[in-house]
Design an enzyme around this catalytic site. Sequence first.
Site, PDB file in Angstrom:
ATOM      1  N   ASP A   1       0.825  -1.207   0.000  1.00 11.16           N
ATOM      2  CA  ASP A   1       0.000   0.000   0.000  1.00 11.16           C
ATOM      3  C   ASP A   1       0.862   1.260   0.000  1.00 11.16           C
ATOM      4  O   ASP A   1       2.048   1.232   0.341  1.00 11.16           O
ATOM      5  CB  ASP A   1      -0.922  -0.013   1.228  1.00 11.16           C
ATOM      6  CG  ASP A   1      -2.246   0.693   0.968  1.00 11.16           C
ATOM      7  OD1 ASP A   1      -2.338   1.468   0.002  1.00 11.16           O
ATOM      8  OD2 ASP A   1      -3.197   0.472   1.744  1.00 11.16           O
TER       9      ASP A   1
ATOM     10  N   ASP B   1     -10.516   2.197  -3.356  1.00  9.93           N
ATOM     11  CA  ASP B   1     -10.883   1.929  -1.967  1.00  9.93           C
ATOM     12  C   ASP B   1     -12.391   1.835  -1.782  1.00  9.93           C
ATOM     13  O   ASP B   1     -12.861   1.387  -0.734  1.00  9.93           O
ATOM     14  CB  ASP B   1     -10.338   3.024  -1.046  1.00  9.93           C
ATOM     15  CG  ASP B   1      -8.904   2.769  -0.625  1.00  9.93           C
ATOM     16  OD1 ASP B   1      -8.395   1.659  -0.886  1.00  9.93           O
ATOM     17  OD2 ASP B   1      -8.283   3.674  -0.045  1.00  9.93           O
TER      18      ASP B   1
END
Length: 710
Positions: A446, A511
């Site tokens: 990430d 997301d």
Amino acid sequence: MDTVILHGGGSSVVLATTIGEPPAILHWGPGLPDGMIGADLKALTGHQGGPGSSDVFVHASLAMEAGLGLLGPTGVVAHRGGKDWGSRFVVKNVSDIDDGVIMTCADATTRIELAYRIQLDPVTGVMRVTAELANQGERDLDVAEFATAVLPIPAHMNDLIGFTGRWALEFQRERLNRFAGTYLRESRRGRTSHDGFPGIILCADSTDERQGEAYGLHLGWSGNHRMRVDTLHDGRVFVGLGALFGAGEIRLAPGARLTAPTIHAAYSSEGLSDLSQRFHAHVRQHVLRPQLREKPRPVHYNTWEAVFFDHDFERLKAFADRAAAIGVERFVLDDGWFGSRRDDTSGLGDWVVSPDVYPDGLKPLIDYVTGLGMEMGIWFEPEMVNPDSDLYRAHPDWVLGLAHVDQVPFRNQLVLDISRQEVSDYLFERIDAILRDHDISYVKWDMNRDISHPGDHQGLQRGHAQVEALYALLSRLRTAHPSVEFESCASGGARTDYGILGLTDRIWTSDSNDALDRQEIQHGASFFFPLEVMGAHVGPRRCHITGRTLSMAMRAGTAMIGHMGLELNLLEESEAEMAVLEQAINLHKSHRNLLHTGNLVRLKTTADLIGMGVVAQDQSQALYSLSIMKSQTQRLLPRVQFQGLDPDADYRLKLVWPPRFKSWSPASSVETLDLLGEGKVLRGRVLTDLGIGLPLTAPEQVLIFHVHAV
């Protein structure tokens, strides 16, 4: 005039390769005969001087350097203390390589060498262009701009399709009419960004998914970049793509070289879906590592939206039980397993298993997960650090920033300068230890903030070096752990490009797990990315980002058209919803090979529908997804044409999703054609040219049709 002609995928590229003259592309587009030569092309295009301009026509070059004298877009801008700025690159040598050539060019006065590597895939017609700049002088060379190449586009490509968006709403398309002057998109965020994906399409104003000419271009680079389309006063059109440098960022010592990121570009005469198919085949053949082609993409369960930072061993075991029971194949432990990481304010950078949360380490959980027949995955955010961490307290000088200004607050974290070898070594050692000591086969990598001030401890800009260091670190880890798969996540889709995809195996597309937004996001991403690399998860009934509540059938039906995963609290789902979810997983698995190897087509629909299909390479079967985004203005839903089928084959058509579907009233196509039962056998041209009327039903649901040749 010396020329080289390359052929591939029905298109041709003609390169001007005359020794002592500038390197140029004379033609890129429809296929040409081998006998076509440069003189003929010049005569046909009719370039000449005219009133109010230079007495001679100034031809373009791939570099568009200052010494060329063409007052238009710039490609290469370099100097030595304000001098040696006026290079004019000419071809010195041409050598053949697989599917292409290398043209070595130079300017003898400014002592700069420039080499272009141009390849055209013989099957897909995707062109790859890379460039390398070398300082052959005796003093340092400052490089202010270095577009990989500036490519000519036919002037009748009147429309631009760009990609913008924001966090949790990536890959939004903007189609506009090309105009005189410059269309410019840049990212200075240290990653490809949510709002500036480095890809663009130029097409005729009549081009749609099924017909018309289109040119697609993408820069395979995971950092700051610039992409511009220039329409000159004489009508010529050029597209330039390249990395974007900060002030003084690139200074080449004598003998040093700078390699530009690759441009991936394709031409199609058969519409936007065909253009995407070319890019998808290119990604499968040339970008992704070959090992993944043989392995089915496992259905994921990711813990993030189920637990966030609240890790509890017994609850995680319960999630694993329920996930395995419905067919999940990989269990990914997200943020919160390490150091003092109980929320997003501390612990980032301390990559050791938290003894407070996992007193016996991760092995008991991993053993439990793998004992259920699932693979184990884990989350890292290696490029970042919390100020409240042991790492930052020990090495505050390891972060990027500017000494005289405050850091821009961003998710309570700072950016590590991974271009420093000791920082990269530390990260490798910590990640390597976790992977070496545990049965982990998957890493979610990430990156949750922009790089606002990419300055090192000496005050020098390091944005470009940061990306190169990221690539080097990933390469080092992949070499050490070749069986581990990596996912590129950056607050969702803020780092999605062919550069990072060459070192990872999956992208986290967004997301947002809101199925309606996801339909738009996945539709936009499909212009350049095949479905098998696009992570798509079933989120909670109520999306925490949008607040919208959607049915399980809608959420699962959206996620199965991609690399399917789950990201919800399975302990809160009813037995009925778990049954629907299990049906979706089974349906995805039964068609996974088709979805992840077939040709994608986006369907022509109304603005209130999103339709796409995947057709087997041999046209023996296809799966079509139709998402009803909102209530229709007209009472009846429109007729949808299923593109990509063999017009002369017979196909059995069935509605395979949602389960137990019922239209609002009798006599819809579902009932009259028995699409929930035996289905209806129809000729391919009937399905492609006539299509079927969709059943009258509620909005916010997805219908999936399967056709199979009989």
